[in-house]
Design a protein around this motif. Structure first.
Motif: not given
Length: 359
Positions: A124-129, A132, A256, A259-260, A263
């Protein structure tokens, strides 16, 4: 229906049987009769009636996942369902099929569950940073003009119905501000025709100015009063808002947010109607705040537009002086949105204006 092992040694478990392609549930029990798996009715009027049967190789038994009921699917597509997982496991072990399903083994072994949670967080962190931001930029590039128009129309309509009121500024003052606004808009991307200045009484919003994605700008009477009616400072604030439109900051923030939400949907399974509201009605537009880098970009654009129009390029800095003195704003927020600290922004504006003069 809960189930337990029955006393008959040939019986395996009790549960319910569903005829092929039917939701009807018949109380039944599963038995091994001569090596054949057989479902027998437990209904009073049809006790021990044979409902389904077959050899093991023709029957599918679902893997164990926690306490979820097991499904035994026969060749005719009828289904026997039981919560007696231990009984089914015992039957399979007697046949040398004792390995539990991967998901169930993962569930009952805590270290593996911890590893699974950690892996989910890392993903999830990889997708967010990384993923996304890239997807946001792609979405901004392919967004047709009708989308910002829909967002802005929905937001302005809602604000006019719920919060904002007709402007009480004298007509002469509105004309003066509009004239100066058009001077800087002429140097902005798209020219005067892309931007429209709307005067409103701020109501509970109070002193504020903000831009909608389609180029509509809203200026409240209270902000004009806060600026002491100084048209040059007000114009500098509007130049800042033009910067947000040019750099498509609102669209980026909206995508954004969507997108969040997506997620969260991926992980938790439900986000309600928030995404649809944000993307089609603009309902969440004003709830979003710009990043520090976006605010800095808009500040610099204000300086550029003011200089190109032959006006005081540092006027926005003077407006921040008012925020500091009248509103005691020395922190990281201001009346417009979540901003970098006012003293920090003021100095950055002065430095950039000096840099432009040297050029």
């Amino acid at each position: 229906m809960a189930s337990t092992l029955v006393s008959d040694p040939a019986s395996i478990a009790t549960g319910t049987w569903h005829p092929p392609h039917s939701s009807r549930a018949i109380p039944a029990r599963l038995a091994d009769i001569g090596g054949s798996l057989t479902v027998l009715s437990d209904e009073d009027d049809e006790k021990d009636k044979r409902l389904a049967w077959g050899i093991r190789s023709d029957i599918e038994i679902s893997p164990r996942v926690g306490s979820i009921p097991r499904r035994i699917i026969f060749g005719n597509e009828s289904v026997f369902e039981t919560r007696d997982n231990d009984a089914v496991d015992a039957y399979l072990q007697d046949r040398g099929e004792g390995r539990s399903g991967f998901v169930h083994r993962l569930e009952i072994v805590r270290p593996r569950m911890i590893a699974f949670v950690v892996a989910t967080i890392v993903l999830a962190s990889t997708i967010y940073h990384y993923a996304l931001p890239a997807l946001v930029e792609v979405a901004v590039l392919v967004t047709p003009p009708v989308v910002p128009d829909m967002m802005s129309a929905g937001t302005l309509k809602t604000l006019d119905q719920v919060t904002l009121g007709p402007s009480k500024l004298p007509e002469a003052k509105r004309e003066d501000i509009t004239s100066q606004f058009e001077r800087i808009a002429a140097h902005a991307e798209g020219g005067i025709g892309r931007y429209k200045l709307n005067f409103r009484d701020g109501g509970v919003i109070g002193p504020n100015a903000f831009a909608l994605p389609d180029g509509n700008l809203i200026l409240t009477d209270e902000l004009v009063d806060l600026a002491g009616g100084n048209t040059e400072m007000i114009t500098a604030v509007l130049g800042h808002e033009i910067g947000h439109v040019e750099y498509k900051h609102s669209l980026r923030q909206l995508y954004r947010a969507a997108g969040v939400a997506g997620l969260v949907l991926l992980i938790a399974g439900d986000v309600g109607s928030g995404v649809q509201d944000v993307l089609t009605q603009g309902g969440g537009l004003l709830a979003l705040s710009y990043s520090r880098s976006a605010e800095a970009q808009a500040d610099r654009r204000s300086v550029e537009l003011m200089q190109e129009a032959g006006m005081d390029a540092t006027a926005l800095s003077r407006f921040f002086d008012i925020l500091e003195t009248k509103l005691n704003d020395h922190s990281g927020t201001s009346i417009l949105s979540t901003h970098p600290g006012t003293p920090e922004r003021k100095q950055a504006i002065l430095d950039y204006a000096k840099e432009l003069r040297i050029k």
